[in-house]
Design an enzyme around this catalytic site. Sequence first.
Site, mmCIF file in Angstrom:
data_model
loop_
_atom_site.group_PDB
_atom_site.id
_atom_site.type_symbol
_atom_site.label_atom_id
_atom_site.label_comp_id
_atom_site.label_asym_id
_atom_site.label_seq_id
_atom_site.Cartn_x
_atom_site.Cartn_y
_atom_site.Cartn_z
ATOM 1 N N ASP A 1 0.852 -1.185 0.000
ATOM 2 C CA ASP A 1 0.000 0.000 0.000
ATOM 3 C C ASP A 1 0.893 1.241 0.000
ATOM 4 O O ASP A 1 2.116 1.152 0.168
ATOM 5 C CB ASP A 1 -0.896 -0.031 1.240
ATOM 6 C CG ASP A 1 -2.074 0.926 1.155
ATOM 7 O OD1 ASP A 1 -2.226 1.594 0.108
ATOM 8 O OD2 ASP A 1 -2.831 1.013 2.136
ATOM 9 N N ASP B 1 -8.995 3.764 -1.876
ATOM 10 C CA ASP B 1 -9.802 4.122 -0.710
ATOM 11 C C ASP B 1 -11.159 4.682 -1.119
ATOM 12 O O ASP B 1 -11.406 5.883 -1.074
ATOM 13 C CB ASP B 1 -9.044 5.135 0.152
ATOM 14 C CG ASP B 1 -7.756 4.547 0.706
ATOM 15 O OD1 ASP B 1 -7.618 3.321 0.695
ATOM 16 O OD2 ASP B 1 -6.890 5.315 1.141
#
Length: 1449
Positions: A553, A629
Amino acid sequence: MSWRATCLLLLVSSSSLAVKREDFKTCDQSAFCKRHRAISSSTGYQVDWSSIQKDANQFKAGLYNDETRLQLTVTGLTEGRLRVQIDEPKETAIRHRYIPTQALSGEPEQLAFEAINVDADHAEIVNGDKLAKAVIHRSPFVVDLFNGNGDLVTQINAGGKLKMDVFTTRDDGVQYPDGFWEEKFKSWTDSKPYGSSSVGVDITMVGFRSAYGLPEHADSFALKSTVGSTDPYRLFNLDVFEYEIGNPMALYVAVPYLMAHKKEATAGVLWLNAAETWIDTQSTENSKGLFRKMWNTVVPDESVPNFTSHFMSESGLVDVFFFSGPTPQKVQSQLAMTTGVTPLPPLFSLGYHQCRWNYKDQDDVATVNSKFDEHDIPMDVIWLDIEHTDGKKYFTWHPIHFKNPKQMLDGVAASGRKMVTIIDPHIKKDTGYRVYKDAKDMELYVKRADNVTDFEERLLLDLVVGISHATDLISNVSDSFAVCMDGRNEMVECSSEKSTFGLEMGVARLGHCWPGASEYLDFFNPKTREYWIAQFAFDRYEGSTEHLFTWNDMNEPSVFSGPEVSMDRDSIHYGGMEHREVHNIYGMQYHTATFEGLLARTGGVDRPFLLSRSGFIGTQRSAAIWTGDNAAQWSHLEIAAPMTLSLSIAGIPFVGADVGGFFGNPSEEMLVRWYHVGAWQPFFRAHAHIDTRRREPWLFSEKAMESIRRTIRERYALLPYWYAIFREHAEHGQPPMRPLFYEFPKEDKYFDTQDVTLPENDGDKSVSAALATHFGNALVSPAPSPLTDEERRMFSRLKILLTEKEQGLIESEEEDEEALVQESGDSDSDYDAEEDEKPEQSSRKPWTKELCDKMLEFYRSKDLEDGRRGASQSFKRMQNRFRAHMKTEYDLTLLRKYEKTGVIPSERYSAMRQLASDVRAKLGEKMKKGVPIHDTDIRKIALDLNKLNAASGNFKASASWVSKWKVHHRIVSRKVTKFVTRKATKDREKVLKQIDELRIKFLAVVRKNPGIVIINADQTGQVKEMHSTRTLAEEGSKDVVVEIESKSATTHSVTVLPTIYLDGRQHPIVYVHLGEPTGSLPAKKAVYGNKNLVIGASKSHIMNREAAARYFKEVLFVQPMPKHMLLLLDSWSLFLNHSFIQGLVPKGHKVTILNIPKGGTSLAQPLDLCYNQQWKCVMRRLNDAILVHDIDFVLHTRDNLLRCISQVYWAFGAPMFKEYRKYGWYRGGFLTTHPAPFVTPPKYMFGEGSEADCPCSEPGLIRCPYYACKMPSRWFDYHTGAPRAAGEHTIDVPLYDAHTPVWQRGGTIVPTWQRIRRSAWLMRADPITLLVALDANGGAKGVVYMDDGKTHAYREGQQYVEAAMEYRTTSSASATLTSKPVGKFAAKNWIEKIEIRGVHSAPTAVTLKVDGESEQSLGGWKYDKKMQTLTLRKPAVLITRGYTIDVAF
């Protein structure tokens, strides 16, 4: 409160924020983008004809204009590919430009040219395989690119926008453009020691209207036109917090690939550049222009639709790969050949993944693992986010919460499952952290601009050093508190307006606390990669096992304290490269090193699984990608399909969106719907933010959990199919998830479809879709009008009554009536009193009952004169027998009507004459009373009188009859003069000028504010009289005075305030304002309500200030709302009161208001130009149907009126009307592109087929417009096997009880697992059930593939089995199913059941012949006549064996 707790709160409170656009650049704030975008005329490049160099596979020539010399290189490649490069000449360049070769799957295979022909003004280059051709034009310089069919499909520099800033040294005497040597953004300064090195050129896809690609953007699948409307699409990998929908802003992935498609051809271009890139796009229809003579040869039409893209990069060179196609599949394979494919993933990774930030400890993990078994929900992977580490130090475990990781991993693995842990690229600055110290000692970090100091992310206050138990503090602190520092480094409480990062108003707010001060490894350094790879060894990553995999990430890279939340562009990488040159490939360099580490830990035996957020060209070779996200919003659910489709066609097929949304708390309905969609995307994971409520399936209602369980189990049933199509991708490059036009390339109505995808199996390498999955927008809309049981019964009853009334007329008089009009050729003045009858012909003798019976007896005679048998005589025979009485074919129609009614035509004619006279008398009485009258009233009167007098058994007072009746009796529709007020004549020219000025302002606002959400709201009303201000009156009458109240009147006048968006969406809620005698809604009696209605009232239905305030506060300004919206409103006094509206805008949001000038609504109001008229039409049609058929449903009561408004507004919001809603914007001059063809709501809802029962489980008064999919081939419902005929079908998807709409295409065979167990790994050897769907020719093909599901053994020694299956109908009495396996893997899977769909009759015998064995009868088959399904039970043959099944009929 302790400092530890304070720091943690920053983490908790962050999720309430949305994207801060000011933290990210616009094109105007990017010096190079602004310069390139401002090019308005040709940059004047020409080819230096004397510099041409030719060899076997390359063509080179110099380019020049008044300022710069460049070098052109065209290289021939295999399989219809060409490469066009434009660079600085090597002999003059002071620095080499970076080429991201790591993005390619290897050095592209070159191919010698077939021919190079150079003429005086152009050079023609034919590729060696003759599948592509380039024509280089001398002046101006343009490259034309042709496919193998000779079609001109692509042009480079046709618009003359080629521009390259060459590396240079600063000359104090030269005036440089702004930002050439140094560029500032907010508090950051970007130095450019070699000056600007930007490059750009325009690429035109000739003859194409639609293009796709350029991921990643949260926008439509088909690329929009950005020129003159928004910022260009931006490709610059960034960590964008809670990204917005419908915005060209950059996100986490950058793939500068574009594909264009039309009926005749498909072509693609890849822009190989790793620097920040902006792409302006425009779909236009332009004149052929400069090269008219040549174009007339290859493109004969005078007008050519083009899709133009202007690529602008901060550095690098022009490096374009051209893919000639000419089909979508061929372009995809050409891209795969260039950039690589996703290797076959391990089987478990195709299952369901359960993730959360964060599962708090080992016990939590064990509980979640066991709960899935307890509730019989399959699951393959449990994920751990950053809290599992020791203080955000990766390759470590939290010493308390995860103190025995191997035990935890072994416990999960015992259930047949795996785990994934997160490893981010920021290395915590802690001398006690092994990885940090090693990398520091070995000098492996990225350097700052001085190329000496390590690049370091340093938060202004490092509060987390030494904190190891942060998660324990979450429940002990308030999530509304945040910590800031003032100028004295004192802790202060932050207000919500403070910036997340950077400086604002003298206060710096801390961002996320992981992991504090950090440094970033330089993955361009071979030593760094070697070191990183070694960290994944089981003895280096303590506690890890073969069952643990990795998640990368934050690898854009995300730098909280950096410009645009990323790394400074002047940072230096290995070899002296500036970060600006490599930014978009940094994340890929990181995750490829991780992939190699996972590979190396087992010596290359096991297949790695890796998920990355950041990606670039070639990412697919080592990582899956998720869309980042997202948020628990319907819009984010809706955008998941186009986002994943865009990534898929750009070469990254292992993609998915987090189920449920990362930020926020989804409603139960939303979560269930999200599982419906997520289960059909290649990567299937649920994930959630640490600040959200837990959302494991069993935490919701029983029916919700059951729906989720069923959906996940459906995914597992299809795992053999998913595995086979991923194998097909690895072999041939076709993405598992494909847009509809891949399979139907000539159906232009599907070119922009983004809510239907094809998870495909290429069984015979012919690329035939097996399944179509419909992610309809209605699936992801909140469905604002669900019916209660009472309402369901009411609407169902009403629908049935409407249908019965229509179906009660046994004969189809509509057809007769239409035939009459065409046959008679009568004008309206030739009134005929009898509907569907002509006056008796004067030449025809009168009919009597005896004559009618005699003629009918002969007409229906079975024994014909010539000995033939038949049901009725022809007209010619009837005329020969009864010449005096049977003159025309219409007389035969009258005879058939006598047979049904018993009424002699002459008698019926007289009766109908009397009926017409009675209707006129009855109508006259109403006119004298001043009652408003309409066609509906005439129909009602006529039907009532006919019923009373029995004039005609099948008379229905059709519209044609009413029209002719009115003409005959001189009745016309007149304006009600009492209602009319004459206004002063408007100065039309003045209004038009004001509207033009409005459009200019509108465009300026849109250009200045990219991503702004544009909304139009307008009032539409209906007074008590449904038909408003018209009535029927005698011709010649002047004053028409009426009393308001007819039976068709509503008891409440009402104003409806709908809202639509520029992109065609309809706001989910509508404001309704009732006129109530008391001025308010009744307090003692409950008023009907629904979640798509906000209802207000006053003495007049005209809206007042209070009503307007309610509209804004309860409808438009409801969260989640856009950060910035543009409202287009009319000139109603309250809409002109901007301060009143602005006072209602929530904090943190911005609203810009533009008003349409008075007198201009009919010219520029989008809602007024299409929507409102159609709304009134639908409401009138409903009213008329109820009135005419005497249905026991009183529409004009308050509650029923509100019910209908709710239903109609819900229907108007259907996705199928999106283009219709956009049409109002187009007519108003706010959209320049004409919307795609559409059907209006009234035409669809009351059109052909609308009288049939609505198949929805929530029936309405009208034809349901949701879930309509046109299936151009033979299809079967995947879940039930029910056949779906070609054409349009309306499908309802109830929330809890339905499956995702999925169809199996005729001609395919889909392998499935029907014995669902806890994980894919445990099912790997289970029996197979084949779903065989027959095409129109009675054939089907498919593949079942299996290997060990874990290792790379399938690559060597044929350790796999791949069985090609085919079902063929060999004759009307026989069919055969064969399976021919290849490979040496000893698979244990056997065929448990075969379900053959589309079989028209039951077999007489079924036999099975396994290779090497004798033939045997196959008993236990079952045929379902209704479903046309033949089921063969337990053939019990291994998939490794060849076999033949013969079916006799």
